[in-house]
Every structure is written in structure tokens, then in C-alpha cells.
Design a protein around this motif. Structure first.
Motif, mmCIF file in Angstrom:
data_model
loop_
_atom_site.group_PDB
_atom_site.id
_atom_site.type_symbol
_atom_site.label_atom_id
_atom_site.label_comp_id
_atom_site.label_asym_id
_atom_site.label_seq_id
_atom_site.Cartn_x
_atom_site.Cartn_y
_atom_site.Cartn_z
ATOM 1 N N MET A 1 0.845 -1.173 0.000
ATOM 2 C CA MET A 1 0.000 0.000 0.000
ATOM 3 C C MET A 1 0.890 1.235 0.000
ATOM 4 S SD MET A 1 -2.910 0.914 2.689
ATOM 5 C CE MET A 1 -4.058 2.085 2.088
ATOM 6 N N THR A 2 0.614 2.151 -0.861
ATOM 7 C CA THR A 2 1.445 3.344 -0.959
ATOM 8 C C THR A 2 1.093 4.331 0.145
ATOM 9 O OG1 THR A 2 -0.119 4.369 -2.468
ATOM 10 C CG2 THR A 2 1.688 3.131 -3.452
ATOM 11 N N ASN A 3 2.084 5.047 0.605
ATOM 12 C CA ASN A 3 1.836 6.097 1.582
ATOM 13 C C ASN A 3 1.317 7.320 0.858
ATOM 14 O OD1 ASN A 3 2.654 4.662 3.817
ATOM 15 N ND2 ASN A 3 4.795 5.251 3.577
ATOM 16 N N ARG A 4 0.221 7.836 1.305
ATOM 17 C CA ARG A 4 -0.372 9.025 0.708
ATOM 18 C C ARG A 4 -0.351 10.126 1.753
ATOM 19 N NH1 ARG A 4 -5.497 7.813 -2.834
ATOM 20 N NH2 ARG A 4 -5.583 9.999 -2.374
ATOM 21 N N LYS A 5 -0.305 11.351 1.290
ATOM 22 C CA LYS A 5 -0.364 12.463 2.238
ATOM 23 C C LYS A 5 -1.700 12.403 2.963
ATOM 24 C CE LYS A 5 -1.781 15.881 -1.263
ATOM 25 N NZ LYS A 5 -3.075 15.717 -1.535
ATOM 26 N N LYS A 6 -1.688 12.757 4.238
ATOM 27 C CA LYS A 6 -2.892 12.629 5.051
ATOM 28 C C LYS A 6 -3.679 13.927 5.110
ATOM 29 C CE LYS A 6 -1.577 8.653 7.666
ATOM 30 N NZ LYS A 6 -1.770 7.924 8.882
ATOM 31 N N GLU A 7 -3.759 14.586 3.972
ATOM 32 C CA GLU A 7 -4.610 15.771 3.880
ATOM 33 C C GLU A 7 -5.223 15.812 2.494
ATOM 34 O OE1 GLU A 7 -1.892 19.484 2.772
ATOM 35 O OE2 GLU A 7 -1.278 18.539 4.650
ATOM 36 N N MET A 56 -11.468 5.381 3.337
ATOM 37 C CA MET A 56 -12.500 4.348 3.438
ATOM 38 C C MET A 56 -13.311 4.315 2.138
ATOM 39 S SD MET A 56 -13.783 5.017 7.376
ATOM 40 C CE MET A 56 -14.884 3.606 7.593
ATOM 41 N N GLU A 57 -13.660 5.489 1.642
ATOM 42 C CA GLU A 57 -14.424 5.593 0.401
ATOM 43 C C GLU A 57 -13.588 5.119 -0.786
ATOM 44 O OE1 GLU A 57 -17.688 6.464 -2.034
ATOM 45 O OE2 GLU A 57 -17.601 6.420 0.151
ATOM 46 N N ARG A 58 -12.354 5.555 -0.864
ATOM 47 C CA ARG A 58 -11.474 5.214 -1.993
ATOM 48 C C ARG A 58 -11.273 3.708 -2.119
ATOM 49 N NH1 ARG A 58 -6.376 3.909 -2.761
ATOM 50 N NH2 ARG A 58 -5.812 4.097 -0.578
ATOM 51 N N ALA A 81 -20.679 -0.609 2.690
ATOM 52 C CA ALA A 81 -20.796 -1.222 1.364
ATOM 53 C C ALA A 81 -21.519 -2.557 1.517
ATOM 54 C CB ALA A 81 -19.411 -1.445 0.755
ATOM 55 N N ALA A 82 -22.290 -2.926 0.511
ATOM 56 C CA ALA A 82 -23.052 -4.174 0.579
ATOM 57 C C ALA A 82 -22.142 -5.376 0.824
ATOM 58 C CB ALA A 82 -23.855 -4.373 -0.699
ATOM 59 N N GLU A 83 -20.987 -5.400 0.184
ATOM 60 C CA GLU A 83 -20.026 -6.491 0.357
ATOM 61 C C GLU A 83 -18.740 -5.928 0.961
ATOM 62 O OE1 GLU A 83 -21.024 -9.506 0.006
ATOM 63 O OE2 GLU A 83 -22.859 -9.125 -1.125
ATOM 64 N N SER A 84 -17.912 -6.800 1.482
ATOM 65 C CA SER A 84 -16.642 -6.373 2.070
ATOM 66 C C SER A 84 -15.916 -5.478 1.060
ATOM 67 C CB SER A 84 -15.805 -7.608 2.401
ATOM 68 O OG SER A 84 -14.738 -7.272 3.240
ATOM 69 N N PRO A 85 -15.386 -4.334 1.496
ATOM 70 C CA PRO A 85 -14.805 -3.369 0.561
ATOM 71 C C PRO A 85 -13.816 -3.986 -0.429
ATOM 72 C CG PRO A 85 -14.944 -2.410 2.732
ATOM 73 C CD PRO A 85 -15.320 -3.858 2.880
ATOM 74 N N LYS A 86 -14.083 -3.753 -1.699
ATOM 75 C CA LYS A 86 -13.319 -4.378 -2.780
ATOM 76 C C LYS A 86 -11.822 -4.053 -2.711
ATOM 77 C CE LYS A 86 -14.067 -5.690 -7.478
ATOM 78 N NZ LYS A 86 -15.069 -5.739 -8.514
ATOM 79 N N GLY A 87 -11.476 -2.839 -2.332
ATOM 80 C CA GLY A 87 -10.076 -2.436 -2.265
ATOM 81 C C GLY A 87 -9.355 -2.940 -1.033
ATOM 82 N N ARG A 88 -10.021 -3.775 -0.234
ATOM 83 C CA ARG A 88 -9.423 -4.293 0.996
ATOM 84 C C ARG A 88 -9.564 -5.802 1.117
ATOM 85 N NH1 ARG A 88 -12.491 -0.822 5.093
ATOM 86 N NH2 ARG A 88 -12.947 0.878 3.696
ATOM 87 N N ALA A 179 -12.556 -13.197 -1.665
ATOM 88 C CA ALA A 179 -13.856 -12.729 -1.181
ATOM 89 C C ALA A 179 -13.825 -12.315 0.291
ATOM 90 C CB ALA A 179 -14.913 -13.810 -1.383
ATOM 91 N N ARG A 180 -12.632 -12.253 0.903
ATOM 92 C CA ARG A 180 -12.560 -11.821 2.300
ATOM 93 C C ARG A 180 -11.740 -10.551 2.412
ATOM 94 N NH1 ARG A 180 -10.486 -16.029 6.055
ATOM 95 N NH2 ARG A 180 -12.438 -16.956 5.421
ATOM 96 N N GLY A 181 -12.325 -9.563 3.053
ATOM 97 C CA GLY A 181 -11.635 -8.312 3.321
ATOM 98 C C GLY A 181 -11.868 -7.913 4.769
ATOM 99 N N PHE A 182 -12.053 -6.627 4.982
ATOM 100 C CA PHE A 182 -12.393 -6.171 6.324
ATOM 101 C C PHE A 182 -13.177 -4.876 6.243
ATOM 102 C CE2 PHE A 182 -8.509 -3.822 5.554
ATOM 103 C CZ PHE A 182 -8.695 -2.608 6.189
ATOM 104 N N ARG A 183 -13.964 -4.654 7.267
ATOM 105 C CA ARG A 183 -14.747 -3.419 7.415
ATOM 106 C C ARG A 183 -14.146 -2.634 8.576
ATOM 107 N NH1 ARG A 183 -19.611 -3.446 4.864
ATOM 108 N NH2 ARG A 183 -20.109 -5.410 3.831
#
Length: 188
Positions: A1-7, A56-58, A81-88, A179-183
Motif C-alpha cells: 500500500m502506498t503512503n499518501r499524504k494525510k490531507e 474508506m471511500e477510496r 458497502a453491501a459487500e466487504s470493501p473491494k479495495g481491501r 472474497a474476504r476483506g475487512f470493514r
């Protein structure tokens, strides 16, 4: 996972606030007796938490307000989200589990990713609360915070909803599936 600026830039802030407001208004059953203006004010006064909400949205979580802690004056957001977040998805439970894999290590783990996003994994109790607001994880599953005694023995727990029932299962913490991620949850 890339570090992104937190703003967030002004445009990013406006975009996520519009998205959250639309979701808030479309899902009033999740936050009855709450006013969007107050939620927005809290988010605008907490830029780092707004960044986390945006993450969370991204990553596909579709965060929404699900509660309010009167004592702490904090709004509680969960991934809705209806299903476990796709990006996670396709992550094992934690760094120790990830590093223990001899082959096919995933890039990250649920716990590492949650920390990077500035959120926490839902507990089993929070997961059950979420399921009272709708039907989630009908096709996927989500890692939840695992009690230390289970984790010390190499396991981790996850939940899903099948047959109109919330199930809690166990697996080796090093396992991961498409099919397994986290919320996650976040208090603002």
C-alpha cells in the motif's frame, strides 16, 4: 500500500463531503435523529479524520454514520458497502500472519491496512450492530478484531451473513481469499 499524504485538497474535501451527504440522506435509517450539518462540522474540523473517511471511500467501503457517542461527542462511521470493501480484500489478518507465509504473501494485511487508513477493524459486536441496519456480506466475508487468546494460537475470526443469520468463523490468520476483506470504523 502506498503512503499518501494525510490531507485532502479543497476539491477532494468538497467531493467527499458531497458523497457523504448524499449517502447520509439516502440512508436515514442508519442515523435517525441526527443532522447532517453537525456531522459535516465535525468532519471539517478534523482534517485527518476526513482524510481517513476519504480512504474508506477510496477503497470501496462506502462509509456512513451509524451512531453517536453523546459522552464523547463523537459520530461513529462504519463501512456500509453491501459487500466487504473491494479495495481491501485478499489480505490475511495481520503482519505476523503475512510474514509467516512461505509462499504467496499478500502485499499487506487487514490490520496493517487499517492502521495505514487511520481506522480500526470492526469488532464482532460492531459487526452484529451493522447487520441490524441492513444485509451485508451476503457473498463476501470480513475479518473482525480477534481476541488475543485466539490470535496467540494462530487463528483469527471473520464474519458474514448467510441464511439471514450472522455467522462468526475462524481461520488461520495467514489465510486470505479474494472474497474476504475487512470493514472499518472511525469516530469523529
Amino acid at each position: 500500500m502506498t503512503n499518501r499524504k494525510k490531507e485532502l485538497s479543497r476539491e477532494e474535501q468538497e467531493e467527499i463531503l458531497r458523497t457523504l451527504k448524499d449517502r447520509f440522506e439516502k440512508n436515514m435509517n442508519r442515523h435517525q435523529d441526527m443532522e447532517w450539518a453537525r456531522v459535516q462540522g465535525k468532519l471539517e474540523s478534523s482534517p485527518e479524520k476526513l482524510w481517513s473517511i476519504n480512504e474508506m471511500e477510496r477503497t470501496g467501503g462506502e462509509p456512513d454514520v451509524v451512531g453517536y457517542d453523546k459522552k464523547k461527542d463523537e459520530y461513529i462511521f462504519y463501512d456500509c458497502a453491501a459487500e466487504s470493501p473491494k479495495g481491501r480484500r485478499s489480505v490475511c489478518y495481520d503482519q505476523e500472519a503475512r510474514e509467516s507465509r512461505k509462499k504467496h504473501q499478500p502485499e499487506t494485511s487487514a490490520m496493517e491496512m487499517a492502521t495505514a487508513l487511520g481506522i480500526e477493524l470492526l469488532t464482532e459486536e460492531q459487526y452484529r450492530e451493522l447487520q441490524k441496519l441492513g444485509n451485508f456480506d451476503l457473498k463476501t466475508s470480513s475479518w473482525v478484531q480477534t481476541p488475543a487468546n485466539i490470535r496467540e494460537l494462530g487463528g483469527a475470526i471473520f464474519c458474514d451473513r448467510r441464511y439471514n443469520t450472522v455467522f462468526v468463523y475462524h481461520n488461520g490468520a495467514e489465510s486470505y481469499y479474494a472474497a474476504r476483506g475487512f470493514r472499518g470504523s472511525l469516530k469523529v
